[in-house]
Design a protein around this motif. Structure first.
Motif, PDB file in Angstrom:
ATOM      1  N   VAL A  82       0.833  -1.203   0.000  1.00 28.58           N
ATOM      2  CA  VAL A  82       0.000   0.000   0.000  1.00 28.58           C
ATOM      3  C   VAL A  82       0.868   1.253   0.000  1.00 28.58           C
ATOM      4  O   VAL A  82       0.603   2.223  -0.701  1.00 28.58           O
ATOM      5  N   LEU A  83       1.940   1.235   0.799  1.00 30.25           N
ATOM      6  CA  LEU A  83       2.803   2.407   0.897  1.00 30.25           C
ATOM      7  C   LEU A  83       3.719   2.552  -0.311  1.00 30.25           C
ATOM      8  O   LEU A  83       4.311   3.611  -0.532  1.00 30.25           O
ATOM      9  N   GLY A  84       3.856   1.475  -1.072  1.00 29.72           N
ATOM     10  CA  GLY A  84       4.678   1.550  -2.270  1.00 29.72           C
ATOM     11  C   GLY A  84       6.166   1.495  -2.009  1.00 29.72           C
ATOM     12  O   GLY A  84       6.967   1.870  -2.849  1.00 29.72           O
ATOM     13  N   ASP A  85       6.573   1.021  -0.791  1.00 28.67           N
ATOM     14  CA  ASP A  85       8.009   0.972  -0.510  1.00 28.67           C
ATOM     15  C   ASP A  85       8.603  -0.388  -0.851  1.00 28.67           C
ATOM     16  O   ASP A  85       9.790  -0.602  -0.713  1.00 28.67           O
ATOM     17  N   GLY A  90      10.548  -2.116   7.741  1.00 34.54           N
ATOM     18  CA  GLY A  90      10.160  -3.332   8.447  1.00 34.54           C
ATOM     19  C   GLY A  90      11.308  -4.315   8.535  1.00 34.54           C
ATOM     20  O   GLY A  90      12.477  -3.933   8.564  1.00 34.54           O
ATOM     21  N   VAL A  91      10.965  -5.603   8.549  1.00 37.33           N
ATOM     22  CA  VAL A  91      11.965  -6.657   8.745  1.00 37.33           C
ATOM     23  C   VAL A  91      12.078  -7.519   7.490  1.00 37.33           C
ATOM     24  O   VAL A  91      11.079  -7.909   6.897  1.00 37.33           O
ATOM     25  N   VAL A  92      13.305  -7.785   7.083  1.00 31.20           N
ATOM     26  CA  VAL A  92      13.587  -8.698   5.971  1.00 31.20           C
ATOM     27  C   VAL A  92      14.255  -9.942   6.541  1.00 31.20           C
ATOM     28  O   VAL A  92      15.255  -9.843   7.252  1.00 31.20           O
ATOM     29  N   THR A  93      13.682 -11.085   6.253  1.00 32.52           N
ATOM     30  CA  THR A  93      14.228 -12.356   6.748  1.00 32.52           C
ATOM     31  C   THR A  93      14.938 -13.073   5.608  1.00 32.52           C
ATOM     32  O   THR A  93      14.305 -13.441   4.608  1.00 32.52           O
ATOM     33  N   LYS A 113      22.518  -2.532   5.333  1.00 28.24           N
ATOM     34  CA  LYS A 113      22.063  -1.842   6.542  1.00 28.24           C
ATOM     35  C   LYS A 113      22.490  -0.378   6.533  1.00 28.24           C
ATOM     36  O   LYS A 113      21.752   0.499   6.996  1.00 28.24           O
ATOM     37  N   ALA A 114      23.665  -0.104   5.997  1.00 25.40           N
ATOM     38  CA  ALA A 114      24.135   1.285   5.918  1.00 25.40           C
ATOM     39  C   ALA A 114      23.268   2.087   4.949  1.00 25.40           C
ATOM     40  O   ALA A 114      23.013   3.273   5.166  1.00 25.40           O
ATOM     41  N   LYS A 115      22.802   1.428   3.889  1.00 25.36           N
ATOM     42  CA  LYS A 115      21.980   2.116   2.891  1.00 25.36           C
ATOM     43  C   LYS A 115      20.541   2.274   3.363  1.00 25.36           C
ATOM     44  O   LYS A 115      19.895   3.296   3.082  1.00 25.36           O
ATOM     45  N   GLU A 118      16.691   1.764   8.346  1.00 20.48           N
ATOM     46  CA  GLU A 118      15.378   1.500   8.947  1.00 20.48           C
ATOM     47  C   GLU A 118      14.932   0.054   8.757  1.00 20.48           C
ATOM     48  O   GLU A 118      13.955  -0.392   9.359  1.00 20.48           O
ATOM     49  N   VAL A 119      15.626  -0.695   7.912  1.00 17.63           N
ATOM     50  CA  VAL A 119      15.260  -2.082   7.643  1.00 17.63           C
ATOM     51  C   VAL A 119      15.867  -3.004   8.690  1.00 17.63           C
ATOM     52  O   VAL A 119      17.070  -2.947   8.960  1.00 17.63           O
ATOM     53  N   GLY A 120      15.037  -3.850   9.284  1.00 18.44           N
ATOM     54  CA  GLY A 120      15.531  -4.855  10.213  1.00 18.44           C
ATOM     55  C   GLY A 120      15.923  -6.115   9.460  1.00 18.44           C
ATOM     56  O   GLY A 120      15.265  -6.496   8.486  1.00 18.44           O
ATOM     57  N   LEU A 121      17.006  -6.746   9.869  1.00 15.03           N
ATOM     58  CA  LEU A 121      17.502  -7.939   9.185  1.00 15.03           C
ATOM     59  C   LEU A 121      17.496  -9.146  10.121  1.00 15.03           C
ATOM     60  O   LEU A 121      17.953  -9.050  11.264  1.00 15.03           O
TER      61      LEU A 121
END
Length: 292
Positions: A82-85, A90-93, A113-115, A118-121
């Motif tokens: 919905v947000l188009g991101d 959020g979190v990427v597994t 992560k440097a780029k 805000e993304v959780g890994l």
């Protein structure tokens, strides 16, 4: 019917027991049983054959589980779509082969992560077959795997690099012929359940090499440690992004016909987080190119 109940049903299908599913969804065994009774009442069908010692899924329940996996994936991807991101929050597994955990994976994740701070890994190690199953079930967004002989239906594979197999020995080893060393030294086998293990076995069979197997391991660090201690020789991938301690053992090429591991990124063909998949792939490729 709620997503929470469907998650529990899928956990039971994956783990085969209520007790194991309870650990996955972080509730008690009694709560799992109560949730399934509620779900059966909501759907108006029997999901389990309770005449057996361990309740088994009914045929219709297997079809419900298949549909539930898709519903859960769509639910988890609702906000990003919905947000188009495309999953850039959020979190990427990510699943990863153990052979990549000391070189490629940590270096690439540091760049990513440097780029995108805000993304959780979340990183889950495993063998190719296990990681592909976890992608199919929606437990992983993507995974760094060895290309199998056949890719499961519904999954895509994007090649990252090719890594030839090589012989590793202790530094004090004076021999240099890989065939002679394999025939005369104790052999430390790479887990034959892994795709790499099968590649190695098929190559040795084609060369009619009989080895004196002393152990079988699936940890590249453990294999290198055993070889370093002069307990035998082994065949492993020549890593595109080697770890810091790669020079603790001696590396001997197997020749022009050495078996080749094709390393790549696997993910579901209906994956919504395509922007993140592209970023993952580009980051991994950048680290590999940098290592060359």
């Amino acid at each position: 019917m709620t997503i929470r109940l469907l998650r529990t049903l899928v956990a039971i299908a994956d783990t085969k027991t209520f007790s194991a599913a309870a650990q996955v969804v972080h509730v008690t065994h009694a709560a799992v049983s109560q949730q399934m009774q509620t779900l059966e009442a909501d759907l108006g069908i029997a999901l389990f054959n309770r005449s057996t010692r361990t309740p088994e899924l009914t045929p219709v329940a297997h079809e419900v589980v298949r549909k539930a996996r898709k519903l859960i994936q769509d639910y988890d991807n609702l906000v990003p779509s919905v947000l188009g991101d495309d999953g850039l929050s959020g979190v990427v597994t990510l699943g990863a082969l153990r052979t990549t955990l000391t070189g490629l994976t940590p270096r690439a994740m540091a760049v990513l992560k440097a780029k995108f701070p805000e993304v959780g890994l979340r990183i889950r190690p495993g063998l190719t077959s296990t990681l592909l199953t976890e992608i199919e079930r929606g437990h992983l967004d993507a995974a760094i795997v060895t290309k199998p002989h056949l890719m499961p239906v519904g999954l895509k594979f994007r090649e990252l690099t090719q890594e030839p197999m090589e012989l590793i020995t202790a530094r004090q080893e004076t021999g240099s012929d890989p065939i002679d060393l394999l025939r005369s030294r104790p052999f430390i086998r790479f887990n034959r359940s892994a795709v790499v293990g099968t590649l190695i076995d098929n190559w040795m069979l084609s060369k009619r090499i009989r080895v004196n197997e002393t152990m079988e391991l699936d940890s590249p660090e453990a294999i290198a440690s055993m070889v370093q201690a002069n307990l035998g020789v082994s065949i492993v991938p020549s890593l595109a992004v080697p770890p810091q301690d790669a020079n603790l053992v001696k590396h001997i090429p197997l020749g022009s016909d050495a078996p080749m591991r094709v390393l790549g990124l696997a993910y579901r063909s209906d994956q919504i987080k395509l922007r993140m998949i592209d970023e993952l792939f580009d980051t991994l490729m950048g680290v590999i190119e940098g290592a060359r």
